[in-house]
Design a protein around this motif. Structure first.
Motif, PDB file in Angstrom:
ATOM      1  N   VAL A 100       0.861  -1.188   0.000  1.00 13.62           N
ATOM      2  CA  VAL A 100       0.000   0.000   0.000  1.00 13.62           C
ATOM      3  C   VAL A 100       0.894   1.232   0.000  1.00 13.62           C
ATOM      4  CG1 VAL A 100      -1.672   1.308   1.363  1.00 13.62           C
ATOM      5  CG2 VAL A 100      -1.878  -1.170   1.188  1.00 13.62           C
ATOM      6  N   TYR A 101       0.575   2.193  -0.838  1.00 11.90           N
ATOM      7  CA  TYR A 101       1.349   3.425  -0.886  1.00 11.90           C
ATOM      8  C   TYR A 101       0.920   4.340   0.265  1.00 11.90           C
ATOM      9  CZ  TYR A 101       3.268   2.232  -5.436  1.00 11.90           C
ATOM     10  OH  TYR A 101       3.957   1.637  -6.460  1.00 11.90           O
ATOM     11  N   PRO A 102       1.855   4.670   1.178  1.00  8.12           N
ATOM     12  CA  PRO A 102       1.493   5.519   2.326  1.00  8.12           C
ATOM     13  C   PRO A 102       1.026   6.912   1.898  1.00  8.12           C
ATOM     14  CG  PRO A 102       3.875   5.175   2.244  1.00  8.12           C
ATOM     15  CD  PRO A 102       3.261   4.284   1.199  1.00  8.12           C
ATOM     16  N   GLU A 103       1.428   7.354   0.729  1.00  7.99           N
ATOM     17  CA  GLU A 103       1.012   8.670   0.230  1.00  7.99           C
ATOM     18  C   GLU A 103      -0.511   8.761   0.073  1.00  7.99           C
ATOM     19  OE1 GLU A 103       5.164   7.931  -1.544  1.00  7.99           O
ATOM     20  OE2 GLU A 103       3.370   6.754  -1.121  1.00  7.99           O
ATOM     21  N   ILE A 104      -1.145   7.623  -0.196  1.00 10.71           N
ATOM     22  CA  ILE A 104      -2.599   7.621  -0.359  1.00 10.71           C
ATOM     23  C   ILE A 104      -3.278   7.798   0.996  1.00 10.71           C
ATOM     24  CG2 ILE A 104      -4.595   6.299  -1.165  1.00 10.71           C
ATOM     25  CD1 ILE A 104      -2.625   7.461  -3.364  1.00 10.71           C
ATOM     26  N   GLU A 105      -2.761   7.126   2.004  1.00 11.14           N
ATOM     27  CA  GLU A 105      -3.334   7.311   3.341  1.00 11.14           C
ATOM     28  C   GLU A 105      -3.148   8.753   3.805  1.00 11.14           C
ATOM     29  OE1 GLU A 105      -3.929   5.124   7.578  1.00 11.14           O
ATOM     30  OE2 GLU A 105      -2.358   4.348   6.268  1.00 11.14           O
ATOM     31  N   GLU A 106      -1.981   9.325   3.533  1.00 15.70           N
ATOM     32  CA  GLU A 106      -1.740  10.727   3.888  1.00 15.70           C
ATOM     33  C   GLU A 106      -2.714  11.643   3.147  1.00 15.70           C
ATOM     34  OE1 GLU A 106       0.213  12.087   6.288  1.00 15.70           O
ATOM     35  OE2 GLU A 106       0.452   9.988   6.829  1.00 15.70           O
TER      36      GLU A 106
ATOM     37  N   LEU B 249     -11.531   7.608  -5.534  1.00 14.87           N
ATOM     38  CA  LEU B 249     -12.071   6.991  -6.743  1.00 14.87           C
ATOM     39  C   LEU B 249     -11.139   5.882  -7.189  1.00 14.87           C
ATOM     40  CD1 LEU B 249     -13.035  10.224  -8.699  1.00 14.87           C
ATOM     41  CD2 LEU B 249     -14.560   8.725  -7.442  1.00 14.87           C
ATOM     42  N   LEU B 250     -11.717   4.724  -7.514  1.00 11.47           N
ATOM     43  CA  LEU B 250     -10.937   3.562  -7.942  1.00 11.47           C
ATOM     44  C   LEU B 250     -11.396   3.125  -9.319  1.00 11.47           C
ATOM     45  CD1 LEU B 250     -11.415   2.011  -4.506  1.00 11.47           C
ATOM     46  CD2 LEU B 250      -9.146   2.259  -5.479  1.00 11.47           C
ATOM     47  N   ASN B 251     -10.455   2.722 -10.134  1.00 16.34           N
ATOM     48  CA  ASN B 251     -10.757   2.259 -11.477  1.00 16.34           C
ATOM     49  C   ASN B 251     -11.411   0.881 -11.417  1.00 16.34           C
ATOM     50  OD1 ASN B 251     -10.602   1.246 -14.173  1.00 16.34           O
ATOM     51  ND2 ASN B 251      -9.001   2.756 -14.592  1.00 16.34           N
ATOM     52  N   GLY B 252     -12.594   0.762 -11.994  1.00 19.67           N
ATOM     53  CA  GLY B 252     -13.341  -0.490 -11.983  1.00 19.67           C
ATOM     54  C   GLY B 252     -12.728  -1.581 -12.836  1.00 19.67           C
ATOM     55  N   ASP B 253     -11.752  -1.228 -13.674  1.00 22.36           N
ATOM     56  CA  ASP B 253     -11.063  -2.243 -14.482  1.00 22.36           C
ATOM     57  C   ASP B 253     -10.156  -3.124 -13.630  1.00 22.36           C
ATOM     58  OD1 ASP B 253     -12.247  -1.216 -16.746  1.00 22.36           O
ATOM     59  OD2 ASP B 253     -10.464  -0.125 -17.423  1.00 22.36           O
ATOM     60  N   LEU B 254      -9.812  -2.649 -12.437  1.00 18.00           N
ATOM     61  CA  LEU B 254      -8.903  -3.387 -11.563  1.00 18.00           C
ATOM     62  C   LEU B 254      -9.674  -4.418 -10.742  1.00 18.00           C
ATOM     63  CD1 LEU B 254      -6.864  -0.327 -10.332  1.00 18.00           C
ATOM     64  CD2 LEU B 254      -6.115  -2.029 -11.983  1.00 18.00           C
TER      65      LEU B 254
ATOM     66  N   ASP C 171      -9.424  -3.428  -2.779  1.00 19.75           N
ATOM     67  CA  ASP C 171      -9.887  -3.623  -1.408  1.00 19.75           C
ATOM     68  C   ASP C 171      -8.980  -2.977  -0.365  1.00 19.75           C
ATOM     69  OD1 ASP C 171     -11.644  -4.823   0.587  1.00 19.75           O
ATOM     70  OD2 ASP C 171      -9.959  -6.167   1.006  1.00 19.75           O
ATOM     71  N   LYS C 172      -7.676  -3.071  -0.534  1.00 24.47           N
ATOM     72  CA  LYS C 172      -6.768  -2.508   0.478  1.00 24.47           C
ATOM     73  C   LYS C 172      -6.945  -0.996   0.601  1.00 24.47           C
ATOM     74  CE  LYS C 172      -3.122  -2.707  -2.983  1.00 24.47           C
ATOM     75  NZ  LYS C 172      -2.196  -3.633  -3.559  1.00 24.47           N
ATOM     76  N   TYR C 173      -7.278  -0.319  -0.500  1.00 27.71           N
ATOM     77  CA  TYR C 173      -7.489   1.122  -0.459  1.00 27.71           C
ATOM     78  C   TYR C 173      -8.896   1.473   0.033  1.00 27.71           C
ATOM     79  CZ  TYR C 173      -2.969   1.467  -2.633  1.00 27.71           C
ATOM     80  OH  TYR C 173      -1.635   1.384  -2.873  1.00 27.71           O
ATOM     81  N   ILE C 174      -9.857   0.612  -0.239  1.00 27.15           N
ATOM     82  CA  ILE C 174     -11.207   0.801   0.292  1.00 27.15           C
ATOM     83  C   ILE C 174     -11.163   0.761   1.818  1.00 27.15           C
ATOM     84  CG2 ILE C 174     -13.480  -0.289   0.503  1.00 27.15           C
ATOM     85  CD1 ILE C 174     -13.169  -1.100  -2.490  1.00 27.15           C
ATOM     86  N   LYS C 175     -10.390  -0.169   2.372  1.00 29.11           N
ATOM     87  CA  LYS C 175     -10.261  -0.276   3.829  1.00 29.11           C
ATOM     88  C   LYS C 175      -9.656   0.994   4.422  1.00 29.11           C
ATOM     89  CE  LYS C 175     -10.036  -5.281   4.023  1.00 29.11           C
ATOM     90  NZ  LYS C 175      -9.204  -6.469   4.078  1.00 29.11           N
ATOM     91  N   ILE C 176      -8.679   1.566   3.746  1.00 29.10           N
ATOM     92  CA  ILE C 176      -8.053   2.811   4.229  1.00 29.10           C
ATOM     93  C   ILE C 176      -9.059   3.959   4.158  1.00 29.10           C
ATOM     94  CG2 ILE C 176      -6.233   4.503   3.793  1.00 29.10           C
ATOM     95  CD1 ILE C 176      -4.528   2.134   2.756  1.00 29.10           C
ATOM     96  N   ALA C 177      -9.832   4.020   3.087  1.00 33.50           N
ATOM     97  CA  ALA C 177     -10.843   5.078   2.967  1.00 33.50           C
ATOM     98  C   ALA C 177     -11.862   4.964   4.100  1.00 33.50           C
ATOM     99  CB  ALA C 177     -11.531   4.994   1.606  1.00 33.50           C
TER     100      ALA C 177
ATOM    101  N   LEU D 201      -6.327   5.021  -9.342  1.00 36.17           N
ATOM    102  CA  LEU D 201      -6.893   5.527  -8.099  1.00 36.17           C
ATOM    103  C   LEU D 201      -6.621   7.020  -8.031  1.00 36.17           C
ATOM    104  CD1 LEU D 201      -6.100   4.070  -4.590  1.00 36.17           C
ATOM    105  CD2 LEU D 201      -5.567   6.424  -5.115  1.00 36.17           C
ATOM    106  N   VAL D 202      -7.600   7.785  -7.574  1.00 39.21           N
ATOM    107  CA  VAL D 202      -7.375   9.206  -7.309  1.00 39.21           C
ATOM    108  C   VAL D 202      -8.063   9.587  -6.008  1.00 39.21           C
ATOM    109  CG1 VAL D 202      -7.019   9.995  -9.697  1.00 39.21           C
ATOM    110  CG2 VAL D 202      -9.315   9.970  -8.757  1.00 39.21           C
ATOM    111  N   VAL D 203      -7.422  10.481  -5.273  1.00 46.26           N
ATOM    112  CA  VAL D 203      -8.005  11.104  -4.094  1.00 46.26           C
ATOM    113  C   VAL D 203      -8.333  12.526  -4.523  1.00 46.26           C
ATOM    114  CG1 VAL D 203      -7.642  11.823  -1.702  1.00 46.26           C
ATOM    115  CG2 VAL D 203      -6.635   9.684  -2.523  1.00 46.26           C
ATOM    116  N   VAL D 204      -9.616  12.913  -4.370  1.00 45.78           N
ATOM    117  CA  VAL D 204     -10.049  14.189  -4.913  1.00 45.78           C
ATOM    118  C   VAL D 204     -10.647  15.110  -3.855  1.00 45.78           C
ATOM    119  CG1 VAL D 204     -10.462  13.321  -7.244  1.00 45.78           C
ATOM    120  CG2 VAL D 204     -12.303  13.257  -5.577  1.00 45.78           C
TER     121      VAL D 204
END
Length: 123
Positions: free
Chosen positions: A52-58, A69-74, A80-86, A107-110
């Motif tokens: 998991v990239y810590p920059e996303i949690e930050e 926002l997560l790309n549905g192609d993945l 899931d790991k990023y959904i849990k962080i959100a 993935l984007v954080v907006v």
């Protein structure tokens, strides 16, 4: 009279083709978001990494962040790991399934307004 004709032509074009969209090319590259609203971005390959990239949690801790926002192609196992962080940070998330999106964004954080972060890509 030409001004009215021009207005009529514009209305017909909107009726036939829909309302023109601002920065359409930019939005198809960034999961439907304007570049200036993005706080952080991961590529599809980065989301598929095992860690998991810590920059996303930050970024999700940032008070300007309103959504992940997560790309549905993945595959779900990568998202899931990023959904849990959100969820941990009480941020809503959306899985974007839109075949017209052509970018490499995974993935984007907006924010809900322009934040103009210089470097949105995580290296």
């Amino acid at each position: 009279m030409s001004e009215k004709q021009s207005e009529l032509e514009q209305r017909l074009m909107v009726g036939l083709h829909g309302t023109p969209e601002l920065k359409h090319h930019e939005k198809v590259q960034h999961l439907g978001q304007f570049r200036e609203r993005i706080i952080r971005l991961l590529t599809k390959n980065q989301v598929e990494d095992n860690h998991v990239y810590p920059e996303i949690e930050e970024a999700l801790k940032d008070p300007r962040a309103i959504r992940l926002l997560l790309n549905g192609d993945l595959a779900y196992r990568y998202r899931d790991k990023y959904i849990k962080i959100a969820r941990k940070h009480s941020k809503p998330y959306t899985v974007v399934n839109d075949p017209s999106l052509k970018g490499n964004a995974g993935l984007v954080v907006v924010a809900d307004h322009a934040v103009d972060v210089d470097k949105i890509e995580v290296k």
